[in-house]
Design a protein around this motif. Structure first.
Motif, PDB file in Angstrom:
ATOM      1  N   ASN A  31       0.571  -1.080  -0.257  1.00  0.00           N
ATOM      2  CA  ASN A  31      -0.107  -0.102  -0.032  1.00  0.00           C
ATOM      3  C   ASN A  31       1.180   1.560   0.002  1.00  0.00           C
ATOM      4  N   LYS A  32       0.231   2.485   0.142  1.00  0.00           N
ATOM      5  CA  LYS A  32       0.993   3.562  -0.082  1.00  0.00           C
ATOM      6  C   LYS A  32       2.299   3.995   0.899  1.00  0.00           C
ATOM      7  N   ASN A  33       1.731   3.910   2.229  1.00  0.00           N
ATOM      8  CA  ASN A  33       2.134   3.644   3.132  1.00  0.00           C
ATOM      9  C   ASN A  33       3.479   3.051   3.462  1.00  0.00           C
ATOM     10  N   GLU A  34       3.231   1.528   2.610  1.00  0.00           N
ATOM     11  CA  GLU A  34       4.375   0.911   3.179  1.00  0.00           C
ATOM     12  C   GLU A  34       5.545   1.018   1.665  1.00  0.00           C
ATOM     13  N   LYS A  35       5.131   1.790   0.385  1.00  0.00           N
ATOM     14  CA  LYS A  35       5.847   2.343  -0.611  1.00  0.00           C
ATOM     15  C   LYS A  35       6.559   3.107   0.001  1.00  0.00           C
ATOM     16  N   LEU A  36       5.665   3.963   0.633  1.00  0.00           N
ATOM     17  CA  LEU A  36       6.799   5.111   0.881  1.00  0.00           C
ATOM     18  C   LEU A  36       8.207   4.724   2.188  1.00  0.00           C
ATOM     19  N   ARG A  37       7.522   4.188   3.020  1.00  0.00           N
ATOM     20  CA  ARG A  37       8.713   3.327   4.071  1.00  0.00           C
ATOM     21  C   ARG A  37       9.822   2.673   3.026  1.00  0.00           C
ATOM     22  N   ILE A  38       9.579   2.439   2.065  1.00  0.00           N
ATOM     23  CA  ILE A  38      10.622   1.512   1.488  1.00  0.00           C
ATOM     24  C   ILE A  38      11.428   2.234  -0.274  1.00  0.00           C
ATOM     25  N   ALA A  39      10.783   3.506   0.107  1.00  0.00           N
ATOM     26  CA  ALA A  39      11.521   4.854  -0.394  1.00  0.00           C
ATOM     27  C   ALA A  39      12.761   5.153  -0.057  1.00  0.00           C
ATOM     28  N   LYS A  40      11.573   5.330   1.388  1.00  0.00           N
ATOM     29  CA  LYS A  40      13.207   6.190   2.353  1.00  0.00           C
ATOM     30  C   LYS A  40      13.991   5.269   2.654  1.00  0.00           C
ATOM     31  N   ALA A  41      13.841   4.436   2.806  1.00  0.00           N
ATOM     32  CA  ALA A  41      14.851   3.544   2.334  1.00  0.00           C
ATOM     33  C   ALA A  41      16.271   3.486   1.146  1.00  0.00           C
ATOM     34  N   LEU A  42      15.176   3.690   0.219  1.00  0.00           N
ATOM     35  CA  LEU A  42      16.096   2.964  -1.337  1.00  0.00           C
ATOM     36  C   LEU A  42      16.767   4.669  -1.204  1.00  0.00           C
ATOM     37  N   GLU A  43      16.217   5.563  -0.456  1.00  0.00           N
ATOM     38  CA  GLU A  43      16.841   7.124  -0.703  1.00  0.00           C
ATOM     39  C   GLU A  43      17.978   6.737   0.128  1.00  0.00           C
ATOM     40  N   LYS A  44      17.997   6.611   1.270  1.00  0.00           N
ATOM     41  CA  LYS A  44      19.137   6.892   2.528  1.00  0.00           C
ATOM     42  C   LYS A  44      20.477   5.479   1.693  1.00  0.00           C
ATOM     43  N   LEU A  45      19.986   4.581   0.975  1.00  0.00           N
ATOM     44  CA  LEU A  45      20.788   3.863   0.401  1.00  0.00           C
ATOM     45  C   LEU A  45      21.693   4.038  -0.928  1.00  0.00           C
ATOM     46  N   ARG A  46      20.888   5.237  -1.267  1.00  0.00           N
ATOM     47  CA  ARG A  46      21.491   5.990  -2.052  1.00  0.00           C
ATOM     48  C   ARG A  46      21.315   5.655  -3.442  1.00  0.00           C
ATOM     49  N   VAL A  47      20.104   4.841  -3.770  1.00  0.00           N
ATOM     50  CA  VAL A  47      19.855   4.651  -5.269  1.00  0.00           C
ATOM     51  C   VAL A  47      19.582   5.811  -6.111  1.00  0.00           C
ATOM     52  N   ASP A  48      20.221   6.099  -7.492  1.00  0.00           N
ATOM     53  CA  ASP A  48      19.984   6.568  -8.007  1.00  0.00           C
ATOM     54  C   ASP A  48      18.762   7.140  -8.797  1.00  0.00           C
ATOM     55  N   VAL A  49      18.030   6.330  -9.094  1.00  0.00           N
ATOM     56  CA  VAL A  49      16.842   6.041  -9.927  1.00  0.00           C
ATOM     57  C   VAL A  49      15.793   5.285  -9.037  1.00  0.00           C
ATOM     58  N   ILE A  50      14.039   5.680  -8.983  1.00  0.00           N
ATOM     59  CA  ILE A  50      13.138   4.789  -7.862  1.00  0.00           C
ATOM     60  C   ILE A  50      12.077   5.034  -8.663  1.00  0.00           C
ATOM     61  N   GLU A  51      12.046   3.140  -9.169  1.00  0.00           N
ATOM     62  CA  GLU A  51      11.025   3.421 -10.487  1.00  0.00           C
ATOM     63  C   GLU A  51       9.608   3.184  -9.161  1.00  0.00           C
ATOM     64  N   ASN A  69      25.566   3.679  -0.911  1.00  0.00           N
ATOM     65  CA  ASN A  69      26.161   3.532   0.287  1.00  0.00           C
ATOM     66  C   ASN A  69      25.327   1.863   0.682  1.00  0.00           C
ATOM     67  N   ALA A  70      26.207   1.223   0.932  1.00  0.00           N
ATOM     68  CA  ALA A  70      26.368  -0.766   1.656  1.00  0.00           C
ATOM     69  C   ALA A  70      25.779  -0.340   2.816  1.00  0.00           C
ATOM     70  N   GLU A  71      25.606   0.273   3.587  1.00  0.00           N
ATOM     71  CA  GLU A  71      25.986   0.134   4.683  1.00  0.00           C
ATOM     72  C   GLU A  71      24.162   0.066   5.572  1.00  0.00           C
ATOM     73  N   HIS A  72      23.140   0.314   4.579  1.00  0.00           N
ATOM     74  CA  HIS A  72      21.977   0.224   4.913  1.00  0.00           C
ATOM     75  C   HIS A  72      20.972  -0.848   4.068  1.00  0.00           C
ATOM     76  N   ILE A  73      22.374  -1.354   3.703  1.00  0.00           N
ATOM     77  CA  ILE A  73      21.677  -3.936   2.682  1.00  0.00           C
ATOM     78  C   ILE A  73      20.647  -3.615   3.122  1.00  0.00           C
ATOM     79  N   VAL A  74      21.535  -4.624   4.934  1.00  0.00           N
ATOM     80  CA  VAL A  74      20.696  -5.454   5.350  1.00  0.00           C
ATOM     81  C   VAL A  74      19.427  -5.158   5.890  1.00  0.00           C
ATOM     82  N   PRO A  75      19.165  -3.684   5.908  1.00  0.00           N
ATOM     83  CA  PRO A  75      18.218  -2.859   7.049  1.00  0.00           C
ATOM     84  C   PRO A  75      16.956  -2.736   5.471  1.00  0.00           C
TER      85      PRO A  75
END
Ligand code: KIV
Ligand code: ZN
Length: 516
Positions: A26-46, A264-270
């Protein structure tokens, strides 16, 4: 276009990953994952496929409004209505991209699209131009490129770049390619297409033959500068290339690749844990990088070697990919502030103070039972709380289960259905079976149970069990997840969540179903 100085990581967990049967978020779950991806510093989030449903549109838009560091992308078929909807969803983004695609293989063009190659090229050009009328950053994908003819790929890609595409993606949609062959395709495309230097070449590999990462790596060796991938390799059928494996392969073998990612690989496992908790897709213990055994040494010889000199058997450090975060964070005496702060550090936010209070009450109850609370426990508490607030024709009020040697197990549950309480009792072959039968005696959902699995969230017999229940009804597949130190209660919660999901949610379009 100047070649990027790094390998661009395009994460599609929220789009292709969500196409795994049952992985709907759902929207909130996607937002939580998107924030984790931003923290991971991925360039593009589809972030999704905006035209798929109102819910998908809202989720892409919310992510575009929230995420500042990564480019936010929406998928769109090569159709005006898709492209316009994608543009609307990503409009609030600091950096937005439209990703449009059309199939290019003979089999797809003839049977799925029922279009002639000339018409496909024309449609692709039109789509790219329309996308460029909205944004400067446009990606064009040749769906099923892995089975497309090279000459035709050269022709359509040259036309797409001329029309304004800034990234060209070569998907191995059905996971058919073999690394050497796929690498050679990329090399040929880069050599033969006259305007290839005006776009970044990307790959998007599926894992049907278990070769998604190998194919992506072969492509990078031959000049691809963007890789599309997902956390834990989630995705259609056997999944996509796994982000953690791509990132760590390139980084660990920097002697071979003269390019690195910005991750930033340190955020991979979380991030892996978060995706697993939210989707209910457990990570297999022997999964590279993020599996529970990825850094565990069982044999005496290996243990001895690692103790003498770590690099005898370890090519990466566990803490470099985030395993150190598996540490004790809070306990029974931790207060609300410590709780709130740790949640913030984990990127978990509650929309209301009531939700936070509810989560804190659960945390205290859990701390009474298991004393040591880990980040993973907090993630599970957050998921449970948000779930309870968000959905539900059905709710669990309380339950009692009797299980004794030589006696048929029996479960009595009090449930709410549309706000009214009902109490039901059933026997079963075991306590979980009895609980599910009791629920069904009231609900009569008509669902098929496709999967039931239990995993411990942390180690030890006092750990919370995380249960995944997959239900299917009329072709719709959903995963419910429940966590509790009592696995029978966790099972009932997971079943009820799955029922709530199966009875909610409207019609959603699948991107790869032709509508051209
Ligand atoms: O696998 C695929 O071809 C896709 C495209 C839409 C990029 O997911
Ligand atoms: Zn795909």
């Amino acid at each position: 276009m100047a070649a990027p100085d790094h390998l661009v990581i395009f994460d599609t967990t929220l789009r292709d990953g969500e196409q795994s049967p049952g992985a709907t978020m759902n929207k909130n779950e996607k937002l939580r994952i998107a924030k984790a991806l931003e923290k991971l510093r991925v360039d593009v989030i589809e972030a999704g496929f905006a035209i798929a449903s109102q819910g998908d549109f809202e989720a892409v838009k919310a992510i575009a409004e929230t995420i500042k560091e990564s480019t936010i992308c929406s998928l769109a078929r090569a159709l005006d209505k898709d492209i316009d909807r994608a543009a609307e969803a990503i409009r609030p983004a600091a950096q937005g991209r439209i990703h449009t695609f059309i199939a290019t293989s003979p089999i797809h063009m003839q049977h799925k699209l029922q279009m002639k190659p000339d018409e496909v090229v024309e449609q692709a050009v039109r789509a790219v131009k329309r996308a460029r009328s909205h944004v400067d950053d446009v990606e064009f994908s040749c769906e099923d490129a892995g089975r497309s003819e090279l000459d035709f790929l050269c022709r359509i890609i040259e036309a797409a770049i001329d029309a304004g595409a800034t990234t060209i993606n070569i998907p191995d949609t059905v996971g058919y390619a073999i690394p050497e062959e796929f690498g050679e395709t990329i090399r040929q495309l880069l050599n033969r297409i006259p305007n290839a230097d005006k776009a970044i070449f990307s790959v998007h590999c599926h894992n049907d033959l278990g070769l998604a990462v190998a194919n992506s790596i072969a492509a990078v060796t031959n000049g691809a500068r963007q890789v599309e991938c997902t956390i834990n390799g989630l995705g259609e059928r056997a999944g996509n290339a796994s982000l953690e494996e791509i990132v760590m392969a390139v980084r660990t073998r920097k002697d071979l690749f003269n390019i690195d990612t910005r991750v930033n690989a340190e955020h991979i496992v979380p991030a892996s844990r978060l995706v697993s908790t939210i989707t209910g897709f457990p990570v297999q213990p022997n999964k590279a990088i993020v599996g529970a055994n990825a850094f565990a040494h069982e044999s005496g010889i290996h243990q001895d070697g690692v103790l003498k000199h770590r690099e005898t058997y370890e090519i990466m450090r566990a803490q470099d990919v985030g395993w150190h975060t598996n540490s004790l964070v809070l306990g029974k005496h931790s207060g609300r502030n410590a709780f709130r702060t740790r949640l913030q550090e984990l990127g978990i936010q509650f929309e209301t103070e009531t939700e936070l209070n509810e989560a804190f009450t659960r945390f205290k109850a859990l701390a009474d039972l298991k004393h040591e609370i880990f980040d993973e426990d907090l993630q599970a508490i957050a998921s449970d709380t948000k779930q309870k607030e968000e959905i539900g024709r059905y709710g669990l009020v309380c339950m009692k289960v009797a299980s004794e040697t030589g006696v048929v197990p029996k479960a009595t549950l009090t449930l709410t259905v549309d706000g009214t309480e009902h109490t039901v009792t059933s026997e079963g072959s075991g306590p979980v079976d009895a609980a599910f039968k009791a629920i069904e005696s009231l609900v009569d959902s008509g669902c098929n149970l496709q999967l039931y699995s239990v995993n411990n969230i942390t180690s030890g017999t006092d750990a919370q069990g995380e249960v995944t229940v997959r239900l299917e009804r009329g072709g719709r597949i959903v995963n419910g997840v429940g966590a509790d130190t009592d696995i029978i209660i966790a099972s009932a919660k997971a079943y009820i969540e799955a029922l709530n999901l199966v009875t909610s949610g409207g019609i959603r379009q699948h991107p790869q179903v032709a509508d051209v």
